[in-house]
Design an enzyme around this catalytic site. Structure first.
Site, mmCIF file in Angstrom:
data_model
loop_
_atom_site.group_PDB
_atom_site.id
_atom_site.type_symbol
_atom_site.label_atom_id
_atom_site.label_comp_id
_atom_site.label_asym_id
_atom_site.label_seq_id
_atom_site.Cartn_x
_atom_site.Cartn_y
_atom_site.Cartn_z
ATOM 1 N N LYS A 54 -5.826 -22.508 -4.493
ATOM 2 C CA LYS A 54 -6.130 -21.731 -3.283
ATOM 3 C C LYS A 54 -5.611 -22.452 -2.070
ATOM 4 O O LYS A 54 -5.791 -23.668 -1.954
ATOM 5 C CB LYS A 54 -7.641 -21.626 -3.101
ATOM 6 C CG LYS A 54 -8.278 -20.389 -3.614
ATOM 7 C CD LYS A 54 -9.725 -20.379 -3.138
ATOM 8 C CE LYS A 54 -10.531 -19.431 -3.991
ATOM 9 N NZ LYS A 54 -11.923 -19.387 -3.572
ATOM 10 N N GLY A 111 -7.181 -13.310 2.858
ATOM 11 C CA GLY A 111 -6.519 -12.103 2.354
ATOM 12 C C GLY A 111 -5.857 -12.304 0.997
ATOM 13 O O GLY A 111 -4.946 -11.581 0.629
ATOM 14 N N HIS A 140 -17.832 -10.859 -6.833
ATOM 15 C CA HIS A 140 -17.842 -11.314 -5.445
ATOM 16 C C HIS A 140 -19.109 -10.757 -4.799
ATOM 17 O O HIS A 140 -19.237 -9.557 -4.615
ATOM 18 C CB HIS A 140 -16.583 -10.796 -4.740
ATOM 19 C CG HIS A 140 -16.535 -11.123 -3.278
ATOM 20 N ND1 HIS A 140 -15.537 -11.878 -2.718
ATOM 21 C CD2 HIS A 140 -17.360 -10.785 -2.262
ATOM 22 C CE1 HIS A 140 -15.759 -12.000 -1.420
ATOM 23 N NE2 HIS A 140 -16.857 -11.336 -1.121
ATOM 24 N N GLU A 169 -19.646 -16.019 1.555
ATOM 25 C CA GLU A 169 -19.122 -15.407 0.330
ATOM 26 C C GLU A 169 -19.353 -16.317 -0.874
ATOM 27 O O GLU A 169 -19.038 -17.505 -0.824
ATOM 28 C CB GLU A 169 -17.618 -15.147 0.473
ATOM 29 C CG GLU A 169 -17.286 -14.135 1.563
ATOM 30 C CD GLU A 169 -15.827 -13.681 1.534
ATOM 31 O OE1 GLU A 169 -15.574 -12.536 1.932
ATOM 32 O OE2 GLU A 169 -14.948 -14.456 1.103
ATOM 33 N N ARG A 212 -17.303 -14.030 11.510
ATOM 34 C CA ARG A 212 -17.010 -12.814 12.282
ATOM 35 C C ARG A 212 -17.708 -11.635 11.609
ATOM 36 O O ARG A 212 -18.327 -11.796 10.554
ATOM 37 C CB ARG A 212 -15.506 -12.565 12.279
ATOM 38 C CG ARG A 212 -14.962 -12.533 10.857
ATOM 39 C CD ARG A 212 -13.536 -12.089 10.759
ATOM 40 N NE ARG A 212 -12.973 -12.379 9.455
ATOM 41 C CZ ARG A 212 -13.121 -11.638 8.370
ATOM 42 N NH1 ARG A 212 -13.843 -10.536 8.415
ATOM 43 N NH2 ARG A 212 -12.578 -11.978 7.225
HETATM 44 P P1 ADP Z 1 -9.303 -15.227 0.639
HETATM 45 O O1 ADP Z 1 -9.910 -15.996 1.767
HETATM 46 O O2 ADP Z 1 -7.826 -15.412 0.534
HETATM 47 O O3 ADP Z 1 -9.718 -13.802 0.602
HETATM 48 P P2 ADP Z 1 -11.337 -16.065 -1.245
HETATM 49 O O4 ADP Z 1 -11.630 -17.492 -1.431
HETATM 50 O O5 ADP Z 1 -12.273 -15.263 -0.399
HETATM 51 O O6 ADP Z 1 -9.842 -15.918 -0.687
HETATM 52 O O7 ADP Z 1 -11.172 -15.361 -2.636
HETATM 53 C C1 ADP Z 1 -10.705 -14.044 -2.756
HETATM 54 C C2 ADP Z 1 -11.061 -13.476 -4.118
HETATM 55 O O8 ADP Z 1 -10.443 -14.254 -5.154
HETATM 56 C C3 ADP Z 1 -12.521 -13.489 -4.456
HETATM 57 O O9 ADP Z 1 -13.188 -12.380 -3.938
HETATM 58 C C4 ADP Z 1 -12.472 -13.476 -5.970
HETATM 59 O O10 ADP Z 1 -12.188 -12.181 -6.426
HETATM 60 C C5 ADP Z 1 -11.281 -14.343 -6.290
HETATM 61 N N1 ADP Z 1 -11.670 -15.730 -6.521
HETATM 62 C C6 ADP Z 1 -11.810 -16.689 -5.595
HETATM 63 N N2 ADP Z 1 -12.193 -17.842 -6.131
HETATM 64 C C7 ADP Z 1 -12.306 -17.646 -7.448
HETATM 65 C C8 ADP Z 1 -12.656 -18.473 -8.580
HETATM 66 N N3 ADP Z 1 -12.946 -19.758 -8.449
HETATM 67 N N4 ADP Z 1 -12.673 -17.900 -9.807
HETATM 68 C C9 ADP Z 1 -12.343 -16.610 -9.975
HETATM 69 N N5 ADP Z 1 -11.999 -15.791 -8.969
HETATM 70 C C10 ADP Z 1 -11.973 -16.284 -7.711
#
Ligand code: ADP
Length: 651
Positions: A162, A168, A212, A278, A300
């Site tokens: 990540k 997004g 989520h 989240e 936000r």
């Molecule tokens: P962004 O800020 O880019 O939206 P997030 O960290 O909020 O990224 O993650 C976006 C989505 O990715 C989450 O809603 C979930 O569906 C998936 N996701 C994130 N982290 C994990 C994880 N450790 N394992 C599985 N899915 C994940």
């Protein structure tokens, strides 16, 4: 004593969220200043506000992201506070500082709180310290590829890469095997560098059957309360599509643990205002109190906040404004109730069948049903431009139970009339009708697994084609309206139609004004008039005609194209005759007998079904004769203009 509320606020955003903020401000008696780009001068949010300041060019970097111009606009208009909406500058600490320096209140958290949560890695470290469960992984500073690979091995595959600056869903990569790590890392870093100017990565354990679930919180700078959770597991490409509150089947002990963790997260950074914490939850065995982990905090208002408003009966923007004005939290935790279930769908201009490719177009027809909350930034006639997010509207349904809320939303979506723009309307309907979705068996991979079925364009039935034939031939109106001119005399009309890859010739016979029989190959469909046209006992669907494209509504939108031979020209002994391709009004003649015309030159305008159709010269020549005067009501196939070649004319 509460501080005095603001008299005037500036909304530093566009689209539906700007409209939504303006609505709450107005309800509180606060006047509003909109800002806009050159492309948005006629936009709905501009029309709704009391004042407007134009920021400049269409590109966000020249308008909605220009901190200097927005601060100047607030100063020039005397706005005491700025609401940032979501996206654009909503999580930009420099913006907050620029406003602070100008003595203008930012309706949101402090620059410091935004910074603390701005980078996923640092936020995770902070949360870990505060005792909030975080996804197992590596979120340190060592970005050496071999170190990150070693951490991935320690965490155990599969892992998720990540972007620490991410949002997004960008800069994210799932890695299943150690041998794929290096190439996945390079790809994710490149994407993160491109999107955020920061290639730093964190490595996380990939949670199986992930759900989520996020908690809405409000802080007063010291304490925080929660407004329950939302489930946003229905995602495509890590972006939310359907959101609901509360989370289906969340056990009370899990809700208690999760909301407590969320409040602790907000309190750990002295949070003030609205925020969302989240979590990713392991849904393989229901939502367990020890089976969720912090992902990030959004400092936000979220796109999906209306579902929380529906189940709590609270106005989150009002809360934001009151907190920014210095009031305390409007309610204590035990005063915040939860009622029923709410679900929201995001209606986008995009092509689901083409991998959710964003679409653009003019909303020639846009009508939403009664009974749903609709948050939108556009009106009929507006353009979905390529400059901004292609969201058209959010539709929100509330009901006493999840089943009723979902059914209301589905039935509402089936009544949306929208043309002429490709949207995800059919996809949303398929998703809301999906048995697994209805059973609440959600996970973030559901859409991807079912994409083939969920994204397939809606099938066009024989009845649809029969109705489209009538529309194409101008026979879809009430029979009485046509009594004045004998449209059914030639008693047989023909038109070629295309639906998807299929082409068909439709022949319409009119044995009586109130009965039309459409033959499509072997099949025959009878349409009869009973106050409205009916096919086999069902009312014909609502429709929209745009050029040669017919969109049929009622359910998933179906598209039928009319294959017109253009302004048909019949070779006759005395030159070429331009025929009317459909019944209509000969609105304008732009050529007169004796005129020399070039191929493609418009000769006449035929108005049919509220659209103007230009009839143009099929080749170079001279107008020999105008056969009908301007203003004539003409039938399909009526001879309008006789065209001769140069030689014939001089002969
Ligand atoms: P962004 O800020 O880019 O939206 P997030 O960290 O909020 O990224 O993650 C976006 C989505 O990715 C989450 O809603 C979930 O569906 C998936 N996701 C994130 N982290 C994990 C994880 N450790 N394992 C599985 N899915 C994940």
């Amino acid at each position: 004593m509460a501080e005095r509320l603001f008299d005037k606020i500036l909304v530093a955003n566009r689209g539906e969220i700007a409209c939504r903020v303006i609505a709450s401000a107005r309800a509180m008696g606060i006047s509003t200043v909109a800002v806009c780009s050159d492309a948005d001068r006629q936009a709905r949010h501009v029309a709704m506000a009391d004042e407007v300041v134009c920021l400049g060019g269409a590109a966000p970097s020249e308008s909605y992201l220009r901190i200097d111009r927005i601060v100047a606009a607030a100063q020039a208009t005397g706005a005491q506070a700025v609401h940032p909406g979501y996206g654009f500058l909503s999580e930009n600490p420099d913006f907050v500082e620029a406003l602070d320096a100008a003595g203008i209140t930012f309706i949101g958290p402090s620059a410091q709180a935004i910074r603390a949560m701005g980078l996923k890695g640092a936020a995770k470290a902070l949360m870990e310290e505060a005792g909030v469960p975080v996804v197992p992984g590596y979120h340190g500073d060592n970005q050496d590829p071999s170190h990150l690979a070693a951490e991935a091995g320690r965490i155990g595959y599969p892992v998720l890469l990540k972007a620490v600056a991410g949002g997004g869903g960008k800069g994210m990569r799932r890695v299943d095997r150690p041998e794929d790590f290096t190439s996945a890392l390079a790809a994710a870093q490149a994407e993160a560098q491109g999107a955020f100017g920061n290639p730093a990565m964190l490595v996380e354990k990939l949670i199986r059957d992930p759900r989520h679930v996020e908690v809405q919180v409000f802080g007063d700078g010291i304490r925080a309360v929660h407004l329950y959770e939302r489930d946003c597991s229905l995602q495509r490409r890590h972006q939310k599509v359907i959101e609901e509150a509360p989370a289906p089947d969340i056990p009370p002990e899990t809700r208690a643990a999760m909301t407590k963790a969320a409040c602790r997260a907000a309190e750990a950074i002295g949070y003030r205002g609205a925020g969302t914490v989240e979590f990713i939850a392991d849904g393989s065995d229901g939502l367990r109190p020890d089976g969720f982990w912090f992902m990030e905090m959004n400092t936000r208002l979220q796109v999906e906040h209306p579902v929380t408003e529906a189940v709590t009966g609270l106005d989150l923007v009002e809360w934001q404004i009151r907190l920014a004005a210095g009031e305390g939290l409007p309610l204590q935790q035990d005063q915040i109730g939860l009622s029923g279930h709410a679900v929201e769908a995001r209606l986008y201009a995009e092509d689901a069948a083409a991998g959710f490719l964003p679409a653009t177009g003019r909303l020639e027809r846009l009508s939403f049903p009664e009974g749903l909350r609709v948050d939108t930034g556009v009106r009929e006639g507006d353009e979905i431009s390529p400059h901004y997010d292609p969201m058209i509207a959010k539709l929100i349904a509330h009901g006493p139970t999840r089943e009723i809320a979902f059914q209301r939303l589905l039935s509402g979506l089936r009544q949306v009339e929208l043309a002429d723009c490709t949207t995800n309307l059919g996809f949303l309907q398929a998703l809301l009708a999906d048995p697994q979705v209805r059973a609440g068996q959600l996970d973030t991979g559901l859409i991807e697994r079912g994409a083939a079925q969920l994204c397939a364009p809606a099938g066009v039935s024989g009845a649809d084609l029969a109705w489209a034939a009538l529309i194409a031939l101008g026979l879809a109106g009430p029979p009485a309206a046509r009594r004045g001119f004998s449209l059914w005399s030639p008693l047989r009309h023909q038109v070629r139609l295309r639906a998807g890859d299929d082409e068909v010739l439709a022949s319409v016979e009119i044995p009586a004004p109130e009965c039309h029989v459409v033959a499509l190959g072997e099949a025959r469909h009878t349409l009869s008039w009973a106050g409205a046209w009916q096919i086999a006992g069902h009312y014909a669907p609502a429709w929209h005609l745009s050029g040669d494209r017919i969109t049929l509504f009622d359910g998933a939108p179906r598209l039928v194209e009319i294959l017109r031979p253009g302004a048909e020209a019949a070779e006759g002994p005395g030159g070429e005759i331009i025929l009317a391709p459909m019944p209509g009004l000969l609105r304008r003649l732009s050529a007169a007998a004796g005129d020399r015309v070039a191929a493609g030159q418009p000769l006449a305008i035929l108005e049919a079904m509220k659209m103007e159709h230009a009839l143009s010269a099929p080749r170079d020549g001279v107008i020999a004769e105008i056969l009908l005067p301007e203003g004539s009501q003409v039938e399909a196939g009526a001879a309008l203009i006789r065209l001769e070649s140069e030689e014939e004319a001089t002969a």
